[in-house]
Structures are given as C-alpha cells and as structure tokens.
Motif scaffolding. Structure first.
Motif: not given
Ligand SMILES: [Cu+2]
Length: 413
Positions: A72, A76, A78, A87, A215, A219
């Motif tokens: 991540h 990842a 964002h 995700h 988390f 998510h």
């Molecule tokens: Cu993230």
C-alpha cells in the motif's frame, strides 16, 4: 504453452461460491473472535515479500501483515480514479491471505460507520478493535509493527471521543452522482479521508495506515458503497472515468489500465475488479450484506418528541453536541495538514472544501424538515445497548429510496 493456458484459466476462473461480506455486528461472537484470531495469526507470520525485495533501498516488511502495509505504501493510488479498484483488489488479496495463511473461514467484516455517525465514540466496534493510544484489541492483543518504522500501532482519535462521522443521508448524497469519477472523488475526499484522519495515529498516514486492522474494516465499507453505487444502474457496473497525469500530460483513464501491487498479488486491469463476482485471478467472489438496523423499530422526530425530549427543532447541531436528539450533525472538515500529507494539491484541497460545503447544505436541508426521519438518529437516540439485526433487502431499498428522494428534493429547490 502450459503457462499460457494456466494464465488463461487464472483470468477466466469463475466463482464456486459467493461469499457474503457482513457488518461487524452481524458476526456471532465466535465468528468475531475467530476473525480477530486470524488477525493475530497474520501479524505473526513471516513476510513473503521481504525476500523478493531484498537489496532494494528502504524499509522492508517483516511480517505477512506488513506485506500489505508495504504494498500500500509503495503502490496505492489516492486522489485518482484508480483509488477504488486498487483498494478492492488489495482487500481481496487480504481475504485470501486470511483464509489460506491463517485458516479463517468466517465472513469478512466491514464497519458501517454511517450507523455510528452521530456519536462514533459509542460504537461497539471499539470494544473489539481497541481504543486510543497504543492499540490493544480483543483476542489479537497489543499491536506492534516494524514498518515503516518500529512502533506500537496507535490512534490519536477524536472520532472516538467527539467528532461526528458520515451519516447514511450524507452517504446517500454521494451515491446520487451518476458519473464514476465524481462519485469516487466525493467518497474518497470526504468520508474516506475523514475516517482516516479522525482515527489518527497509524490511520492518519499513508505509509502506516494499513498497520491498523480498522483499515480493512473501513476500506471494506468504502468498497461496499462503491459496489452499491455500481448496482444502481446497469451502465454503472463498468463505468470508469476521470483523468490522470502522465508523461504525456493529462490523459483519460481506461478500464484496461494496469494496476500493480508490488507482488502482493498479480498485476491486473481495472476491468478485472469491476464485478465483485467475476472470480478473476481467483480473487473476486463476494457480495455485501445490507448492513444492520436496530432491533427496535425506527424512530421519527415525532417519536423522539413524544418520548419527552422536547419539541423538535430545525437547528443543525455542532459535531460534538450529544444533546440535540432531533437532527444530524455535520462532520468536521478534513484537516489541511492531513490532505497535504496525502499529497493533495491546492486544487484538490479546494475541491474537498467544495464537497464538504455541499454536504453541509444538504444536511441542513434535511434538518429543516419537521417530520422526515433521518436514519442517523437511531443510534444516537437509543444507545448501543439496543441490539442490532441484519437489514432486509426491502428495508434497504426503502431507505435508499427515501434518501434518493431527499437528494432530489434538495437539488430541485
Ligand atoms: Cu489507501
């Protein structure tokens, strides 16, 4: 030849069974403890990625859990259209690890924070997942991590102590978008960011957030809201829009864009994860429950009034107010510092403020209605002792319809 065939089967594979992901409070205590036990297990297994990245610069993961933090941290997206599909794939890889490496066989849980939105500090979730400071969880115990530095996994939350969070009505406002990227921006920039930022500690930082087991609970709820959005209209299932910066400047995204995971799982195209029941890459075979509702029937402002709480009013309470039982609160703004840490440009920060102000206006609009029942009031009025049950499809549909009508009325005014 064989490997081509193997690859083809991997991509084309279908689901044998479809798992139902459930809200944490839908799990039995035995299932909850079994999940928390698997969390502990995954945190104790050795890393599989460290050996693959041996010799590269920077901190390496030491445990199987930290493999997810590492992937991540390094890959990842964002603030970009790929936020949701990336995700979703990562969550599926986590599920696989929990089942294959730690023999977890129960339902994969999510935390529907909208239910707790009016007083998140009262949520039963914290009884299992721990509170502020160095996190101590039921079953899984004290949490430590070696990635991206050695520390106790911690929270400096005001979510648990004061702030309000995102109500079902506010989520409904976001769900009403009919363009993927506008929907994604609203979902990511406000509720997603706000829950990360208000829990704080590990959750407040891109590089460390995956250390905190909450988390995955958070998510999966974000993913659930996307899956729900996708089901609203048949053209939404594969809708993928927006733009990203590349060497060639701004270009439109495409659902054949490749996502990578630092070897946490196979590279894949965005379109591979659009359908949660495709079974692609041996990963996606799930759908979501309808979340939960109180055992007691829902309350209206009139009910609250009759119970002696006074005459209903139309004021929008402060986010920390717990005395106004009639109206829904507006969450705090996502702090600018948090947004800068998550690499939001000034233009994107301005967009966040715009979304926040629209959602605030929508909330005030709802609060001015004397008799409409805001779903958010339930938890706050009844406290956490009231008990929950699974929401039926018919109840979920009725709530969604009510919220859609409210959004429509708001936009038409
Ligand atoms: Cu993230």
């Amino acid at each position: 030849m064989l490997s081509v065939l193997a690859l083809a089967t991997a991509v084309l594979s279908q689901c044998v069974t479809i798992e139902i992901h459930k809200e944490w409070r839908e799990l039995t205590t035995v299932e909850q403890d079994s999940f928390l036990g698997a969390v502990k297990c995954l945190r104790e297994k050795p890393s599989q990625l460290a050996a693959k990245f041996n010799g590269t610069d920077g901190q390496l993961p030491t445990t199987r859990w930290e493999d997810f933090v590492f992937s991540h941290d390094n890959t990842a997206p964002h603030g970009s259209p790929a936020f949701l599909p990336w995700h979703r794939a990562m969550l599926s890889m986590f599920d696989k690890a929990m089942r294959e490496d730690c023999a977890y066989s129960g339902p994969m849980p999510y935390w529907d924070w909208s239910i707790d939105s009016e007083a998140p500090e009262t949520s039963a979730i914290w009884d299992s997942f721990g509170r502020d400071g160095c996190v101590e969880m039921r079953v899984a115990g004290n949490l430590t991590s070696n990635y991206p530095w050695e520390h106790c996994v911690n929270r400096f939350g005001n979510l648990m102590h004061e702030g309000s969070s995102f109500s079902p009505e506010q989520v409904g406002y976001i769900m009403a978008r009919d363009n993927y990227n506008e929907f994604r921006e609203e979902l990511e920039y406000t509720p997603h960011n706000m829950v990360h930022s208000s829990i704080g500690g590990d959750m407040g930082q891109v590089s460390a957030s995956v250390n905190d087991p909450i988390f995955f609970m958070h998510h999966r709820n974000i993913d659930r809201i996307w899956a729900k959005w996708q089901q609203q209209n048949e053209t939404f299932l594969n809708q993928y829009t927006g733009e990203v910066w590349t060497e060639d400047g701004m270009v439109s995204v495409n659902n054949t864009d490749i996502m990578t995971f630092y070897q946490l799982g196979p590279d894949m195209q965005v379109q591979d994860v659009m359908d949660t029941k495709s079974g692609k890459h041996g990963l996606l075979c799930f759908e979501y429950s309808n979340s939960i509702t109180p055992v007691q029937p829902v309350v209206t402002k009139r009910d609250v009034s009759r119970s002696g709480a006074g005459k209903f009013n139309t004021t929008t309470p402060e986010r920390n107010d717990r005395t106004n039982l009639f109206n829904i609160r507006v969450p705090d703004q996502v702090p600018t510092k948090f947004l800068k840490d998550w690499m939001f440009t000034d233009a994107k920060i301005a967009q966040v403020r715009q979304i926040e102000s629209e959602i605030k206006k929508f909330t005030e609009f709802i609060n001015k209605m004397p008799i409409v029942f805001p779903t958010s009031l339930i938890q706050h009025n009844r406290g956490k002792s009231m008990g929950w049950r699974s929401k039926t499809a018919a109840e979920a549909a009725a709530e969604d319809k009510l919220t859609r009508n409210l959004v429509q009325a708001f936009k038409n005014q």
